[in-house]
Design a protein around this motif. Structure first.
Motif, PDB file in Angstrom:
ATOM      1  N   ASN A 261      -3.461   8.277   1.438  1.00  0.00           N
ATOM      2  CA  ASN A 261      -3.933   6.761   2.178  1.00  0.00           C
ATOM      3  C   ASN A 261      -3.705   6.639   3.540  1.00  0.00           C
ATOM      4  O   ASN A 261      -2.748   6.662   3.962  1.00  0.00           O
ATOM      5  CB  ASN A 261      -3.251   5.952   1.003  1.00  0.00           C
ATOM      6  CG  ASN A 261      -3.733   4.628   1.478  1.00  0.00           C
ATOM      7  OD1 ASN A 261      -4.905   4.126   2.024  1.00  0.00           O
ATOM      8  ND2 ASN A 261      -2.761   3.572   1.479  1.00  0.00           N
TER       9      ASN A 261
ATOM     10  N   SER B 160      -1.915  -4.128   3.600  1.00  0.00           N
ATOM     11  CA  SER B 160      -2.274  -4.563   2.379  1.00  0.00           C
ATOM     12  C   SER B 160      -3.330  -5.790   2.681  1.00  0.00           C
ATOM     13  O   SER B 160      -4.036  -6.110   1.721  1.00  0.00           O
ATOM     14  CB  SER B 160      -1.104  -5.046   1.363  1.00  0.00           C
ATOM     15  OG  SER B 160      -0.194  -5.865   2.196  1.00  0.00           O
TER      16      SER B 160
ATOM     17  N   MET C 194       0.968  -1.074   0.070  1.00  0.00           N
ATOM     18  CA  MET C 194      -0.210  -0.062  -0.076  1.00  0.00           C
ATOM     19  C   MET C 194       0.874   1.221   0.055  1.00  0.00           C
ATOM     20  O   MET C 194       1.901   1.215   0.768  1.00  0.00           O
ATOM     21  CB  MET C 194      -1.042  -0.099   1.208  1.00  0.00           C
ATOM     22  CG  MET C 194      -1.723  -1.259   1.170  1.00  0.00           C
ATOM     23  SD  MET C 194      -2.970  -1.391  -0.028  1.00  0.00           S
ATOM     24  CE  MET C 194      -4.159   0.039   0.520  1.00  0.00           C
TER      25      MET C 194
END
Length: 78
Positions: free
Chosen positions: A37, A42, A31
């Motif tokens: 984010n 992940s 990720m």
């Protein structure tokens, strides 16, 4: 691959799920870590992605596509 009907989409979804699983199994999914984010796990993201793909695969499994009035199945545009 030209998409002409719902069964094409069903097959594409199965292929995408298989390809994502291959990347995950090879440890190639990570990720991004930036301000946009906030999720960095992940495994959690993959579980959500697999769940969404599985739901889409299940939903499209029995879909059929009607032909046009000319009896054809023209390709869809992007």
């Amino acid at each position: 691959m030209e998409t002409r009907n719902a069964s094409d989409i069903y097959e594409q979804l199965k292929t995408l799920r298989h390809q994502l699983a291959q990347l995950a199994d090879a440890g190639r999914i990570v990720m991004s870590r930036d301000d946009l984010n906030s999720r960095h796990d992940s495994r959690e993201a993959l579980a959500e992605a697999f769940g969404a793909l599985d739901a889409a695969i299940d939903a499209t499994c029995w879909m059929e596509t009607l032909a046009t009035v000319d009896g054809e199945y023209p390709p869809l545009r992007d």
